[in-house]
Design a protein around this motif. Sequence first.
Motif: not given
Length: 359
Positions: A208-212, A247-253, A278-283, A326-328
């Motif tokens: 997820x993140x900007x430009x989506x 995962x934020x797109x900056x970390x994906x990139x 650490x970045x897991x969440x429910x809807x 790598x890590x988030x």
Amino acid sequence: MRPGTRNRREAPVAVIGGSGFIGSNLADSLLSDGVPVLVIDNLSRPGVEQNLEWLAHKHGSLLAVETIDVRDSVALAPVLRRSKAIFHLAAQTAVTTSLVQPAEDFDINLRGTFNVLEAVRRSGDPIPVIFASTNKVYGSLPDVAVRDEGDRCVPCDPAIRASGIDETRGLDFRTPYGCSKGAADQYVLDYAKSYGIPTAVLRMSCIYGPRQFGTEDQGWVAHFLLSALSGRPITIYGDGRQVRDILHVADAVAAYRAVLNRIETIKGEAFNLGGGPENALSLRMLLSEISLLTGRELSIRYEGQRAGDQPYFVADTTKIKTTLGWKAHVSWHEGVRDLTDWLQRHRLGPQPQAVRYVA
């Protein structure tokens, strides 16, 4: 090197699907470091021209663009031969669309990927290919027992609860989308084994993140935010306790670039890519956070669970961490707040609902 082949140092990095969400962020990162980029895209998804215009305005002549569909092997092959590396992010990205139009899903996701691989094989040059796969290759995980804990579900298996699902998990393709992406995933890995092409696969969780362009079928974090900010109702399929790692797109990139930097030593490998435990969440947890961020009471309705949905998926990212370092870095609280601010500035208003091609 074949006669007439351009010097690879001067050749651009091709980003197929480069006007889409992840593709445009990846292209921007490369271009910002002075790397020439060739965006290949058929521009079929409404609104992606905005991302392309942003890249062109920001980077000028360092950016080249070819409007080509991955299904057009004749047009695609000569363009890819001019590249020094290829990030393949173009796809039909919605499970729901694949169930309605399985032939189109097959042609874009599997045949399109085959066209990319064949273009490289026939070129005679070992051009790296890094492929955007999905956690859907692991299927609906029917054997992963879960129990409800408040507003989320948790695995009964303590090892999965602690670390998530890793790459040793057996593949289990469900839905036409899972089949097309999963088969493409395996073709990409096999072309390293059978032909020596330096390939790698990233099996992504929720980026997820900007430009989506968030829609109900794909990009659900942005979709929830856009709906909340615009006062539109949000439909939840299932009870909302489904858990995902985001995962934020900056970390994906950063992960995609790390894979390219080490492609010769990791070729033929698949890596999970997600936010991890650490970045897991429910809807439901995300909706509560959005209500706090926007100061609005959300209009939520519930419908039946959709085909192939995983009650719980959290990526075990140990392999990519230990192999590539790598890590988030962006926490989900920080990232969702960042996306909220960006959407308020750039994307409020009715959003396109069709999901077709650009990843």
